[in-house]
Structure formats: C-alpha cells, structure tokens
Design an enzyme around this catalytic site. Structure first.
Site, PDB file in Angstrom:
ATOM      1  N   SER A 188       0.824  -1.215   0.000  1.00  0.00           N
ATOM      2  CA  SER A 188       0.000   0.000   0.000  1.00  0.00           C
ATOM      3  C   SER A 188       0.857   1.264   0.000  1.00  0.00           C
ATOM      4  CB  SER A 188      -0.904   0.029   1.229  1.00  0.00           C
ATOM      5  OG  SER A 188      -1.634  -1.161   1.346  1.00  0.00           O
TER       6      SER A 188
HETATM    7  N1  SAH Z   1      -0.712  -5.124   3.914  1.00  0.00           N
HETATM    8  C1  SAH Z   1       0.075  -5.391   2.737  1.00  0.00           C
HETATM    9  C2  SAH Z   1      -0.590  -5.006   1.443  1.00  0.00           C
HETATM   10  C3  SAH Z   1      -1.633  -5.925   1.100  1.00  0.00           C
HETATM   11  S1  SAH Z   1      -1.992  -6.284  -0.572  1.00  0.00           S
HETATM   12  C4  SAH Z   1       1.422  -4.724   2.813  1.00  0.00           C
HETATM   13  O1  SAH Z   1       1.695  -3.996   3.776  1.00  0.00           O
HETATM   14  O2  SAH Z   1       2.226  -4.970   1.915  1.00  0.00           O
HETATM   15  C5  SAH Z   1      -3.334  -7.353  -0.153  1.00  0.00           C
HETATM   16  C6  SAH Z   1      -2.914  -8.737   0.222  1.00  0.00           C
HETATM   17  O3  SAH Z   1      -4.084  -9.418   0.668  1.00  0.00           O
HETATM   18  C7  SAH Z   1      -2.363  -9.552  -0.926  1.00  0.00           C
HETATM   19  O4  SAH Z   1      -1.106 -10.054  -0.599  1.00  0.00           O
HETATM   20  C8  SAH Z   1      -3.384 -10.667  -1.101  1.00  0.00           C
HETATM   21  O5  SAH Z   1      -2.830 -11.904  -1.510  1.00  0.00           O
HETATM   22  C9  SAH Z   1      -3.959 -10.756   0.289  1.00  0.00           C
HETATM   23  N2  SAH Z   1      -5.278 -11.388   0.401  1.00  0.00           N
HETATM   24  C10 SAH Z   1      -6.349 -11.272  -0.415  1.00  0.00           C
HETATM   25  N3  SAH Z   1      -7.389 -11.998   0.050  1.00  0.00           N
HETATM   26  C11 SAH Z   1      -6.966 -12.595   1.208  1.00  0.00           C
HETATM   27  C12 SAH Z   1      -7.562 -13.468   2.152  1.00  0.00           C
HETATM   28  N4  SAH Z   1      -8.825 -13.902   2.032  1.00  0.00           N
HETATM   29  N5  SAH Z   1      -6.835 -13.865   3.204  1.00  0.00           N
HETATM   30  C13 SAH Z   1      -5.554 -13.452   3.367  1.00  0.00           C
HETATM   31  N6  SAH Z   1      -4.930 -12.632   2.494  1.00  0.00           N
HETATM   32  C14 SAH Z   1      -5.628 -12.204   1.425  1.00  0.00           C
END
Ligand code: SAH
Length: 215
Positions: free
Chosen positions: A64
C-alpha cells in the site's frame, strides 16, 4: 544507495506525505520513520519505495501507499500491548508498522509464496512479535481471538462476519468495503458494549480480498 540515503527518503516521506496530510499520532509517525520500507519490495524497486504510491510485490498484489498505511494505523487507535489481526500480509510492511508500535500482531496471507517470503523477512528484520499464517483470512484466526484491533488491507465486498465476531469488545476494525472491485470506502467499525458504530472515511482502492467471505 546507502542506508543514510534511505533514512533521508523516509524522513521526507513522513514530512511530505504523512504529517502534511494530517496524521498526528506520535506512535504512527515514529513507526513510519523507523520501518525500512525499501526492504519490503524487490531490489529493483527500492529507490521508489518511499514515493507517494503503491508498488507491485508480485502475484498481482501491491504494497500500500505510505499514506494509506499511516492512515489505517492511526484509525486503529494503536496502543502498545494490544492484539491486532491483519488480513492481507502482502509484503509484511503494514504488519511491521503495527509491530513497531508495540502491538502483538497476527497476520494472515492466502498466497503461499508471499507467506513464505514474509515469514523470512520479518524474522531477518527482528520483528518477532508478528505471527504469520497461510490461510483464507476472511475466516479470521479463531484460535487467537478475540482481537482488540482488526485491519483488512484488501478490498472486501462486505464486512466478513467472522471478523466482526472475533473483534473484542471494546474493539476497532478498519476495512475497505465496496460492491465495485476497484472502488471501496474505508470503514472504521467500533464495537462498544455489544453495539457497532460505523464511520466512512472516504474512497480508497485496494486489491481484492479473495475468500469465503470475500470475492
Ligand atoms: N498489507 C500489505 C498489502 C496488502 S496487498 C502490505 O503492507 O504490503 C493485499 C494482500 O491481501 C495480498 O497479498 C493478497 O494476496 C492478500 N489477500 C487477499 N485476500 C486474502 C484473504 N482472504 N486472506 C488473506 N490474504 C488475502
């Protein structure tokens, strides 16, 4: 680039992107100054790590934008010692920011390669107060519930019911929700004495939350 160059970029990021936009919580500002964001992206992207936008981290996912990490951290009303569940570990950067503020972090990622990469990265950087799990995070992490704080860093069609159940009372949940995949509203949900209060903080854009209670 040298460590001191990255430190300078980080300082500039906090001043121009975080403080200038009204983030005031000293714990958040201190953590954003401290966590080496460039070590959470590919080597080729390190020089861009402190720019004012998200960056790709592989597998169609992103780390993000710095301001969004700071904003969500502030909305959580962080305090050292609180337990926090993060859904969507991604690069592990948000988890590291939460850990840097002294919180006890549980984070769930559904993509195996990201999960493996992050576990190693957080260990190397010394963030031992973070537990990482490979799973569908829309189900929460029942074994460690309730959580005083919950943060979802992927865009959900609805607030997943298991997360509301696993939120402590009092507790705060921050989550981007939208019926449209490319356009969500950032919600802060506060649980107090059994009732839920919802605040809308405006438009955001996250990758999809994929799972049983997601897309
Ligand atoms: N917080 C992260 C950014 C997240 S991007 C950072 O600081 O880098 C969103 C992430 O959510 C992705 O890696 C994606 O694979 C994950 N994601 C999506 N759906 C999910 C779920 N149901 N459970 C766990 N992770 C999930």
């Amino acid at each position: 680039m040298a460590v001191s160059d990255f430190r300078r970029l980080r300082e500039k990021m906090v001043k121009e992107q975080i403080e200038a936009r009204g983030i005031k919580n000293p714990l958040v500002l201190q953590a954003m100054r401290k966590v080496p964001r460039h070590l959470f992206v590919d080597e080729a992207l390190q020089v861009q790590a402190y720019n004012d936008h998200p960056l790709p981290i592989g597998y169609g996912q992103t780390i993000s934008q710095p301001y969004i990490v700071a904003l969500m951290s502030e909305l959580l009303e962080p305090e050292p010692g609180l337990s926090v569940l993060e859904i969507g570990t991604g690069s592990g950067y948000q988890a590291a920011v939460l850990a840097e503020m002294g919180m006890k972090v549980y984070t769930v990622e559904r993509i195996k390669n990201l999960y493996l990469q992050v576990s190693k990265r957080l260990r190397t950087l010394g963030y031992y107060n973070v537990k990482v799990k490979l799973d569908d995070g829309t189900l929460g992490w029942p074994e460690n519930a309730p959580f005083e704080r919950i943060i979802v860093t992927a865009g959900a069609p609805l607030v997943p019911e298991p997360l509301l159940e696993q939120l402590a009372d009092p507790g705060i949940l921050v989550i981007p929700v939208g019926e449209n995949k490319r356009n969500q509203e950032l919600l802060k949900i506060t649980k107090t004495e059994g009732t839920l209060k919802k605040e809308n903080l405006g438009k955001v854009m996250f990758v999809d939350l994929v799972g049983k209670y997601g897309w």
